[in-house]
Write an enzyme that holds these catalytic residues in place. Structure first.
Site, PDB file in Angstrom:
ATOM      1  N   ASN A 289       0.840  -1.190   0.000  1.00 20.43           N
ATOM      2  CA  ASN A 289       0.000   0.000   0.000  1.00 20.43           C
ATOM      3  C   ASN A 289       0.885   1.253   0.000  1.00 20.43           C
ATOM      4  O   ASN A 289       0.653   2.196  -0.750  1.00 20.43           O
ATOM      5  CB  ASN A 289      -0.900  -0.032   1.239  1.00 20.43           C
ATOM      6  CG  ASN A 289      -2.108   0.839   1.128  1.00 20.43           C
ATOM      7  OD1 ASN A 289      -2.731   0.912   0.092  1.00 20.43           O
ATOM      8  ND2 ASN A 289      -2.451   1.493   2.218  1.00 20.43           N
TER       9      ASN A 289
ATOM     10  N   ILE B  74      -5.576   4.762  -7.540  1.00 18.86           N
ATOM     11  CA  ILE B  74      -5.507   3.486  -6.817  1.00 18.86           C
ATOM     12  C   ILE B  74      -5.654   3.904  -5.354  1.00 18.86           C
ATOM     13  O   ILE B  74      -4.715   4.420  -4.755  1.00 18.86           O
ATOM     14  CB  ILE B  74      -4.188   2.731  -7.067  1.00 18.86           C
ATOM     15  CG1 ILE B  74      -4.039   2.379  -8.546  1.00 18.86           C
ATOM     16  CG2 ILE B  74      -4.133   1.467  -6.205  1.00 18.86           C
ATOM     17  CD1 ILE B  74      -2.725   1.702  -8.907  1.00 18.86           C
ATOM     18  N   PRO B  75      -6.852   3.740  -4.776  1.00 18.78           N
ATOM     19  CA  PRO B  75      -7.216   4.438  -3.537  1.00 18.78           C
ATOM     20  C   PRO B  75      -6.647   3.851  -2.250  1.00 18.78           C
ATOM     21  O   PRO B  75      -7.380   3.368  -1.378  1.00 18.78           O
ATOM     22  CB  PRO B  75      -8.746   4.360  -3.561  1.00 18.78           C
ATOM     23  CG  PRO B  75      -9.025   3.079  -4.270  1.00 18.78           C
ATOM     24  CD  PRO B  75      -7.955   2.966  -5.325  1.00 18.78           C
ATOM     25  N   CYS B  76      -5.341   3.965  -2.090  1.00 19.75           N
ATOM     26  CA  CYS B  76      -4.710   3.487  -0.866  1.00 19.75           C
ATOM     27  C   CYS B  76      -5.158   4.291   0.356  1.00 19.75           C
ATOM     28  O   CYS B  76      -5.036   3.824   1.484  1.00 19.75           O
ATOM     29  CB  CYS B  76      -3.188   3.483  -1.008  1.00 19.75           C
ATOM     30  SG  CYS B  76      -2.482   5.056  -1.529  1.00 19.75           S
ATOM     31  N   HIS B  77      -5.712   5.475   0.134  1.00 21.33           N
ATOM     32  CA  HIS B  77      -6.211   6.287   1.246  1.00 21.33           C
ATOM     33  C   HIS B  77      -7.424   5.639   1.919  1.00 21.33           C
ATOM     34  O   HIS B  77      -7.758   6.004   3.042  1.00 21.33           O
ATOM     35  CB  HIS B  77      -6.567   7.706   0.765  1.00 21.33           C
ATOM     36  CG  HIS B  77      -7.629   7.760  -0.266  1.00 21.33           C
ATOM     37  ND1 HIS B  77      -7.364   7.570  -1.615  1.00 21.33           N
ATOM     38  CD2 HIS B  77      -8.974   7.957  -0.166  1.00 21.33           C
ATOM     39  CE1 HIS B  77      -8.500   7.677  -2.294  1.00 21.33           C
ATOM     40  NE2 HIS B  77      -9.484   7.903  -1.449  1.00 21.33           N
TER      41      HIS B  77
END
Length: 152
Positions: A111, A120-123
Site C-alpha cells: 500500500n 488506486i485508492p490506498c487512502h
C-alpha cells in the site's frame, strides 16, 4: 515519458504517463527538482478525471494505469481498486481477501509503495481499529480524501 503538474487542494501532483497509461502520481514537495514537462492526451485525461473527482463529480476512474511493481504489489493494488468510493477497509481485510490472512504488514508495505495514489485508492485503507495510518501524501491529505468521499 510524459509528465505534467496538477495543482489541487492537496498541493501539486506530478503525473507521469507513457504512450498507453498513467504510470505514477506523486505528491510534490517544495524542494523537488521537476522533470521536463511534456504532456500527452493521457495526461490531459488524467487531469480531467482528477478534477472531476476533486469536484465530487467522479467516483470511478477510466484512465488506463500501468503501475510498476511486483506480482504481489500488483495484486494488492488491484484489491485497492475494488474498495468502493466512500468506503474503507483494513490491511487485514485485504490480506484475507487475497488469501493471505497473515500478510497484513506486507499489504501495508505494498500500500505504501502504491505509485498511483488517489486513483488506486490506498487512502481508503485504515488500521484495524479504524484509525488513520500512514499515507505517502500525509495523514492530513488522507483525511481530506476520505472526507471528500463522504460528501453526498
Amino acid at each position: 515519458m510524459y509528465a505534467a503538474i496538477m495543482n489541487t487542494a492537496l498541493g501539486s501532483l506530478l503525473i507521469k504517463a507513457n504512450d498507453s497509461a498513467v504510470t505514477s502520481i506523486h505528491f510534490l514537495r517544495d524542494d523537488e527538482t521537476l522533470p521536463e514537462l511534456l504532456g500527452n492526451p493521457l495526461i490531459d485525461q488524467c487531469i480531467s478525471e482528477l478534477g472531476e473527482y476533486f469536484s465530487g463529480r467522479r467516483v470511478d476512474f477510466d484512465i488506463p494505469l500501468a503501475p510498476d511493481g511486483t506480482h504481489f504489489q500488483q495484486s494488492v493494488w488491484r484489491a485497492l481498486r475494488e474498495i468502493p468510493y466512500g468506503k474503507t477497509c483494513s490491511y487485514g481485510e485485504i490480506a484475507r481477501k487475497l488469501g493471505k490472512p497473515r500478510a497484513a504488514r506486507a499489504i501495508g508495505m505494498a500500500n505504501n509503495r502504491n505509485p498511483i495514489p488517489i486513483i488506486i485508492p490506498c487512502h481508503r485503507v485504515l488500521g484495524s481499529n479504524g484509525s488513520l495510518t500512514g499515507y505517502a501524501g500525509g495523514l492530513e491529505n488522507k483525511s481530506y480524501l476520505l472526507n471528500l468521499e463522504k460528501r453526498p
